[in-house]
Design a protein around this motif. Structure first.
Motif, mmCIF file in Angstrom:
data_model
loop_
_atom_site.group_PDB
_atom_site.id
_atom_site.type_symbol
_atom_site.label_atom_id
_atom_site.label_comp_id
_atom_site.label_asym_id
_atom_site.label_seq_id
_atom_site.Cartn_x
_atom_site.Cartn_y
_atom_site.Cartn_z
ATOM 1 N N ALA A 96 0.051 -4.763 29.188
ATOM 2 C CA ALA A 96 0.510 -5.844 30.072
ATOM 3 C C ALA A 96 0.393 -5.436 31.534
ATOM 4 C CB ALA A 96 1.955 -6.214 29.740
ATOM 5 N N THR A 97 0.672 -4.166 31.836
ATOM 6 C CA THR A 97 0.543 -3.674 33.204
ATOM 7 C C THR A 97 -0.906 -3.740 33.666
ATOM 8 O OG1 THR A 97 2.404 -2.169 32.896
ATOM 9 C CG2 THR A 97 0.928 -1.691 34.716
ATOM 10 N N LEU A 98 -1.820 -3.293 32.811
ATOM 11 C CA LEU A 98 -3.242 -3.352 33.149
ATOM 12 C C LEU A 98 -3.703 -4.792 33.362
ATOM 13 C CD1 LEU A 98 -4.792 -0.771 30.656
ATOM 14 C CD2 LEU A 98 -4.876 -0.621 33.146
ATOM 15 N N ARG A 99 -3.279 -5.688 32.484
ATOM 16 C CA ARG A 99 -3.674 -7.093 32.609
ATOM 17 C C ARG A 99 -3.144 -7.692 33.905
ATOM 18 N NH1 ARG A 99 -7.425 -10.707 31.533
ATOM 19 N NH2 ARG A 99 -7.573 -10.004 29.373
ATOM 20 N N LEU A 125 -11.394 -0.804 35.892
ATOM 21 C CA LEU A 125 -12.353 -0.786 34.789
ATOM 22 C C LEU A 125 -12.384 0.586 34.120
ATOM 23 C CD1 LEU A 125 -14.620 -2.057 33.125
ATOM 24 C CD2 LEU A 125 -16.211 -1.504 34.966
ATOM 25 N N ASN A 126 -12.361 1.638 34.899
ATOM 26 C CA ASN A 126 -12.373 2.989 34.328
ATOM 27 C C ASN A 126 -11.135 3.248 33.485
ATOM 28 O OD1 ASN A 126 -14.828 3.623 35.503
ATOM 29 N ND2 ASN A 126 -13.915 4.531 37.331
ATOM 30 N N ARG A 127 -9.965 2.824 33.972
ATOM 31 C CA ARG A 127 -8.723 3.027 33.204
ATOM 32 C C ARG A 127 -8.758 2.219 31.906
ATOM 33 N NH1 ARG A 127 -6.731 3.136 38.484
ATOM 34 N NH2 ARG A 127 -6.247 0.909 38.533
ATOM 35 N N ILE A 128 -9.214 0.971 32.008
ATOM 36 C CA ILE A 128 -9.267 0.111 30.824
ATOM 37 C C ILE A 128 -10.233 0.686 29.788
ATOM 38 C CG2 ILE A 128 -9.970 -2.174 29.999
ATOM 39 C CD1 ILE A 128 -9.054 -3.193 32.860
ATOM 40 N N ALA A 129 -11.421 1.114 30.237
ATOM 41 C CA ALA A 129 -12.410 1.669 29.313
ATOM 42 C C ALA A 129 -11.881 2.925 28.622
ATOM 43 C CB ALA A 129 -13.703 1.978 30.064
ATOM 44 N N HIS A 130 -11.170 3.758 29.384
ATOM 45 C CA HIS A 130 -10.598 4.987 28.837
ATOM 46 C C HIS A 130 -9.606 4.667 27.728
ATOM 47 C CE1 HIS A 130 -8.837 8.988 28.671
ATOM 48 N NE2 HIS A 130 -7.642 8.479 28.970
ATOM 49 N N LEU A 131 -8.724 3.715 27.974
ATOM 50 C CA LEU A 131 -7.712 3.380 26.977
ATOM 51 C C LEU A 131 -8.314 2.630 25.791
ATOM 52 C CD1 LEU A 131 -4.676 2.376 29.215
ATOM 53 C CD2 LEU A 131 -5.051 4.488 27.950
ATOM 54 N N ALA A 132 -9.298 1.755 26.066
ATOM 55 C CA ALA A 132 -9.929 1.016 24.972
ATOM 56 C C ALA A 132 -10.645 1.965 24.018
ATOM 57 C CB ALA A 132 -10.909 -0.006 25.526
ATOM 58 N N ALA A 133 -11.240 3.024 24.563
ATOM 59 C CA ALA A 133 -11.952 3.996 23.723
ATOM 60 C C ALA A 133 -10.994 4.830 22.888
ATOM 61 C CB ALA A 133 -12.812 4.899 24.593
ATOM 62 N N GLY A 134 -9.785 5.054 23.411
ATOM 63 C CA GLY A 134 -8.857 5.940 22.721
ATOM 64 C C GLY A 134 -7.817 5.252 21.866
ATOM 65 N N ALA A 135 -7.667 3.933 22.024
ATOM 66 C CA ALA A 135 -6.630 3.221 21.289
ATOM 67 C C ALA A 135 -6.939 3.165 19.801
ATOM 68 C CB ALA A 135 -6.492 1.797 21.835
ATOM 69 N N GLN A 141 -5.662 -2.451 20.447
ATOM 70 C CA GLN A 141 -7.054 -2.120 20.736
ATOM 71 C C GLN A 141 -7.849 -3.391 21.064
ATOM 72 O OE1 GLN A 141 -9.987 -1.180 17.649
ATOM 73 N NE2 GLN A 141 -10.234 0.847 18.617
ATOM 74 N N ARG A 142 -7.612 -4.460 20.322
ATOM 75 C CA ARG A 142 -8.327 -5.715 20.588
ATOM 76 C C ARG A 142 -8.004 -6.237 21.981
ATOM 77 N NH1 ARG A 142 -11.247 -9.470 18.002
ATOM 78 N NH2 ARG A 142 -11.213 -11.563 18.937
ATOM 79 N N GLU A 143 -6.714 -6.227 22.351
ATOM 80 C CA GLU A 143 -6.327 -6.688 23.692
ATOM 81 C C GLU A 143 -7.020 -5.869 24.775
ATOM 82 O OE1 GLU A 143 -4.468 -9.233 24.748
ATOM 83 O OE2 GLU A 143 -4.070 -9.984 22.727
ATOM 84 N N LEU A 144 -7.132 -4.559 24.546
ATOM 85 C CA LEU A 144 -7.804 -3.696 25.522
ATOM 86 C C LEU A 144 -9.298 -4.004 25.604
ATOM 87 C CD1 LEU A 144 -5.977 -0.332 24.844
ATOM 88 C CD2 LEU A 144 -6.071 -1.523 27.043
ATOM 89 N N HIS A 145 -9.921 -4.283 24.465
ATOM 90 C CA HIS A 145 -11.346 -4.622 24.487
ATOM 91 C C HIS A 145 -11.581 -5.952 25.203
ATOM 92 C CE1 HIS A 145 -12.968 -1.271 22.380
ATOM 93 N NE2 HIS A 145 -12.370 -1.526 21.226
ATOM 94 N N ILE A 146 -10.697 -6.923 24.986
ATOM 95 C CA ILE A 146 -10.809 -8.204 25.699
ATOM 96 C C ILE A 146 -10.701 -7.973 27.201
ATOM 97 C CG2 ILE A 146 -9.635 -10.408 26.143
ATOM 98 C CD1 ILE A 146 -8.897 -10.439 23.140
#
Length: 388
Positions: A96-99, A125-135, A141-146
């Protein structure tokens, strides 16, 4: 003492609803929504299933939104900091913070120069990609990919605008990343948005209406079942591509199809925030300008410019096209007036689309360059070019 604020407002903006639209769907006053979002009151139990559907969350997700502190509060930021070190343990508060950070950056696009947003957006974008890859697998994980797909699309948009629509390669690279993520998720709305952004590069950057037409048609078809708003917007660009190809009948058929789709859209549409009431007039005006119906273009664009005062980059484009319509009707005084308004917007936002159209319009004023009004506006343009 300040009232605690929950995450409801951030989620409402994410799904493209204004406070007024949410209030209308919930059949309450806007002040009630304001109190829910500030944490002063909470929705009654019987209201919550409908609210959850509008926000596209389940019952547990709604409880999180109503009880979590806002993304810019210390606990939310702490959860993000923790997640960056432990991506496999990322939770909904960090997402939610990232969004919320992403939404804040995206909302500033129409009001400030894109060059000033690129570093912030790239960091996000870098933070989101990092978390999406590790979730781990599942909803988070789906929310992060969106969010990753949205962030790629925004980066492409910013890079292209900051380059005054010259750096097509970088923009398309980001859009391709977004398209790939969307297809992996089987999210047709995300996919259609990235395709439509790629269409813009073909239409307004490469000036290839055939390629733009194919991409716009693909975007309209992809979004048809899930987002009437996005499908309608894509059809407006189908119409514009036909206008560039000088096909009046095909253009007007596409405009009619777009209007029907946009009429079907409502506040719960996943892409509602991409479409404004002025969108139809803006694109239809551009179509008739390309088709040589300058009087009709002038009427549509004049009305649209008045409706776009809160979207500066879009308004500069409309004013630039309105200037062209005036010039082609040989109304120099009106052309100069709309050109000055466009320059005033561009002095604030440096929007690449508006810059290109405005300088093109100035060239068309060449036959009247000796007239005092035209000479004066050329001085303003020189200042705009020097500042750029």
């Amino acid at each position: 003492m300040a009232h605690h604020r929950n995450g409801l407002a951030a989620r409402r903006r994410t799904v493209g609803l204004t406070q007024e639209a949410l209030a209308e769907h919930m059949q309450v006053d806007r002040s009630t929504v304001t109190r829910w979002e500030s944490g002063r009151t909470a929705p009654q139990p019987w209201m919550r299933p409908r609210l959850a559907r509008l926000l596209r969350v389940d019952a547990d997700g709604l409880d999180v939104l109503l009880t979590a502190k806002p993304p810019n509060s210390a606990p939310g930021q702490d959860s993000l900091t923790y997640a960056m070190h432990h991506p496999d343990r990322v939770g909904l508060p960090a997402v939610a913070t990232l969004r919320a950070h992403f939404d804040g950056c995206a909302e500033r696009y129409d009001h400030v120069p894109s060059a000033g947003l690129i570093a912030e957006a790239a960091g996000q974008l870098n933070r989101i990609a990092h978390l999406a890859a590790g979730a781990t697998r599942g909803r988070i994980q789906r929310e992060l990919h969106i969010l990753h797909a949205d962030a790629c699309t925004l980066m492409g948009q910013l890079a292209w605008d900051a380059s005054q629509r010259r750096d097509h390669t970088t923009a398309k690279t980001y859009y391709e990343q977004s398209t790939g993520i969307a297809r992996h998720l089987r999210d047709t709305t995300l996919e259609a948005h990235a395709l439509l952004r790629t269409c813009y590069v073909a239409l307004y950057g490469s000036c290839d209406p055939q390629a733009g037409l194919a991409l716009a048609e693909q975007a309209a078809e992809t979004a048809e079942r899930t987002s009437p708003a996005l499908s309608g917007l894509a059809l407006l660009h189908v119409a514009e591509a036909h206008a560039m190809l000088r096909s009046t009948s095909d253009c007007e058929r596409a405009l009619s199809r777009a209007e029907r789709q946009l009429d079907r859209a409502d506040g719960s549409d996943a892409a509602a925030d991409l479409v404004s009431p002025a969108q139809f007039g803006r694109l239809a005006g551009s179509c008739y300008l390309s088709l040589g119906d300058h009087e009709r273009a002038e009427t549509l664009l004049t009305n649209t410019a008045e409706e776009l005062r809160d979207r500066r980059k879009s308004r500069a484009i409309v004013l630039g096209n309105l200037t062209l319509a005036h010039i082609r009707r040989r109304d120099v005084e009106a052309a100069v007036a709309s050109l000055i308004d466009a320059i005033a917007e561009l002095e604030i936002t440096r929007g690449g689309g508006g810059m290109n159209i405005v300088f093109g319009a100035a060239r068309e004023l060449g036959p009247w360059r000796q007239e005092p009004l035209v000479a004066e506006v050329h001085d303003r343009l020189l200042g705009l070019m020097t500042a750029a």
